[in-house]
Design an enzyme around this catalytic site. Structure first.
Site, PDB file in Angstrom:
ATOM      1  N   GLY A 109       0.780  -1.238   0.000  1.00 12.31           N
ATOM      2  CA  GLY A 109       0.000   0.000   0.000  1.00 12.31           C
ATOM      3  C   GLY A 109       0.807   1.280   0.000  1.00 12.31           C
ATOM      4  N   SER A 110       2.007   1.250  -0.552  1.00 11.82           N
ATOM      5  CA  SER A 110       2.781   2.505  -0.553  1.00 11.82           C
ATOM      6  C   SER A 110       2.180   3.526  -1.522  1.00 11.82           C
ATOM      7  CB  SER A 110       4.258   2.245  -0.867  1.00 11.82           C
ATOM      8  OG  SER A 110       4.435   1.854  -2.199  1.00 11.82           O
ATOM      9  N   ASN A 111       1.570   3.054  -2.596  1.00 10.03           N
ATOM     10  CA  ASN A 111       0.890   4.006  -3.500  1.00 10.03           C
ATOM     11  C   ASN A 111      -0.377   4.556  -2.857  1.00 10.03           C
ATOM     12  OD1 ASN A 111       2.221   4.386  -6.221  1.00 10.03           O
ATOM     13  ND2 ASN A 111       2.385   2.167  -5.957  1.00 10.03           N
ATOM     14  N   MET A 140      -3.952  -7.120  -7.063  1.00 10.49           N
ATOM     15  CA  MET A 140      -3.403  -8.233  -7.839  1.00 10.49           C
ATOM     16  C   MET A 140      -4.462  -9.214  -8.347  1.00 10.49           C
ATOM     17  SD  MET A 140      -0.336  -7.300  -7.863  1.00 10.49           S
ATOM     18  CE  MET A 140       0.593  -8.692  -8.475  1.00 10.49           C
ATOM     19  N   LEU A 144      -9.504  -8.081 -13.462  1.00 15.85           N
ATOM     20  CA  LEU A 144     -10.932  -7.737 -13.419  1.00 15.85           C
ATOM     21  C   LEU A 144     -11.608  -8.143 -14.724  1.00 15.85           C
ATOM     22  CD1 LEU A 144     -10.442  -4.280 -11.719  1.00 15.85           C
ATOM     23  CD2 LEU A 144     -11.539  -6.278 -10.685  1.00 15.85           C
ATOM     24  N   ASN A 185      -5.211   2.409 -13.151  1.00 15.73           N
ATOM     25  CA  ASN A 185      -4.265   1.437 -12.616  1.00 15.73           C
ATOM     26  C   ASN A 185      -2.871   2.045 -12.680  1.00 15.73           C
ATOM     27  OD1 ASN A 185      -3.201  -1.200 -11.844  1.00 15.73           O
ATOM     28  ND2 ASN A 185      -2.538  -1.427 -13.977  1.00 15.73           N
ATOM     29  N   HIS A 191       1.085   0.901 -13.061  1.00 17.36           N
ATOM     30  CA  HIS A 191       1.908  -0.245 -13.433  1.00 17.36           C
ATOM     31  C   HIS A 191       3.370   0.200 -13.506  1.00 17.36           C
ATOM     32  CE1 HIS A 191       2.928  -4.085 -15.202  1.00 17.36           C
ATOM     33  NE2 HIS A 191       3.674  -3.437 -16.067  1.00 17.36           N
ATOM     34  N   ALA A 193       9.035   7.057  -8.284  1.00 18.72           N
ATOM     35  CA  ALA A 193       8.350   7.799  -9.355  1.00 18.72           C
ATOM     36  C   ALA A 193       6.844   7.518  -9.325  1.00 18.72           C
ATOM     37  CB  ALA A 193       8.936   7.416 -10.710  1.00 18.72           C
ATOM     38  N   GLU A 194       6.474   6.289  -9.018  1.00 16.75           N
ATOM     39  CA  GLU A 194       5.045   5.954  -8.924  1.00 16.75           C
ATOM     40  C   GLU A 194       4.343   6.853  -7.909  1.00 16.75           C
ATOM     41  OE1 GLU A 194       3.953   1.765  -8.588  1.00 16.75           O
ATOM     42  OE2 GLU A 194       5.975   1.223  -9.178  1.00 16.75           O
TER      43      GLU A 194
END
Ligand code: GRF
Length: 220
Positions: free
Chosen positions: A14-16, A92, A95, A109, A111, A175-176
Site C-alpha cells: 500500500g505505498s501508493n 493483484m 478484473l 491502474n 503499473h 516515481a510511482e
C-alpha cells in the site's frame, strides 16, 4: 468544488495508497479517499488507511464462487460510497470486462513499466533482461486487456549499471508515488479526456529536456 471521491483497491504493502493519502492531506488537493478495499486480509495497506481514518475493508476473493460474484461484492461498497474514481494500486486480481466496463473511464491502474512495454508480472526483471536503459511507470485507464488502456501519466527513470530487479523497482516506485497523485489530480480537475483510446490533457506541459541514459556528460 466538491472533491472527487476515490476508492483505492490494494492487495499488499500500500505505498501508493499512502502517496494518495499524503496528497489528499493537502487542503487544495481536489480528491479524497472515501474507501480502501483489499482482497487480501493481511494487506499492510489496510492499516495505513485505518491510521488515516479511512474506512478500510477486506473482500477476500477466495470466499466467492467465481470472479463475477467477487466483483459484485466489490462493486457494492464502491457504489454505496458514491465513488467517482477507482484506483488500482497494487491490486493483484484481474478484473472481468463486466467490472471494467461498469467503471469505464472511472478506473485507473498504476503499473511499474513504461507501457505498452512489459505489461504483467516480473516487470523489472524482464526490463533488465531486455537491456533497457530507461524504465518507468504508467498510470492508465483500465481496459479489459491487462495493463492496457489510455495513458494518463508516465515517468521515466534511468537504469543504472549493477541494477537488479529490487533496486530498479525501488527507483521506479519513488516515481510511482509522484505519478499516481498527479494523475488523480488531473482527472479530478476535469482536465483529462479520453478520445479514441488516448488521453487529451488540458494545459499539460511536457518537460523540455530528454532523459538520456547513460548521461552523455559521463561518457567523455
Ligand atoms: C506497485 O509497483 C504498482 O505499480 C504495482 O504493484 C506495486 C504496488 O506497490 N501495480 P504498493 O502496494 O503500492 O506499495
Amino acid at each position: 468544488m466538491a472533491r472527487l471521491r476515490l476508492a483505492v483497491l490494494i492487495s499488499g504493502r500500500g505505498s501508493n495508497l499512502q502517496a494518495l493519502i499524503d496528497a489528499c492531506a493537502a487542503a487544495d488537493y481536489p480528491a479524497e479517499i472515501v474507501l480502501a478495499v483489499s482482497n487480501e486480509p493481511d494487506a499492510a495497506g489496510l492499516e495505513r488507511a485505518r491510521r488515516a481514518g479511512i474506512p478500510a475493508e477486506t473482500i477476500d476473493h477466495r470466499e466467492f464462487s467465481d470472479r463475477k460474484a467477487f466483483e459484485r461484492a466489490l462493486d457494492w461498497p464502491l457504489a454505496g460510497a458514491d465513488v467517482g474514481l477507482v484506483c488500482l494500486a497494487g491490486f493483484m486480481r484481474l478484473l472481468t470486462p463486466w467490472f471494467v466496463e461498469r467503471w469505464r473511464d472511472r478506473l485507473i491502474n498504476i503499473h511499474p513499466s513504461l507501457l505498452p512495454a512489459f505489461p504483467g508480472l516480473d516487470t523489472h526483471a524482464r526490463a533488465l533482461a531486455a537491456g533497457v536503459r530507461i524504465a518507468g511507470c504508467t498510470v492508465h485507464f483500465v481496459r479489459p486487456a491487462m495493463d492496457r488502456g489510455p495513458i494518463v501519466v508516465q515517468a521515466a527513470v534511468s537504469v543504472e549499471e549493477g541494477d537488479d530487479a529490487a533496486s530498479l523497482a525501488a527507483r521506479v516506485l519513488a516515481a510511482e508515488h509522484r505519478c499516481l497523485p498527479l494523475a488523480v489530480r488531473l482527472i479530478a480537475e476535469g482536465r483529462v479526456r479520453v478520445v479514441g483510446e488516448r488521453c487529451e490533457i488540458a494545459g499539460a506541459a511536457a518537460p523540455f529536456s530528454p532523459l538520456i541514459s547513460p548521461s552523455p556528460s559521463g561518457c567523455g
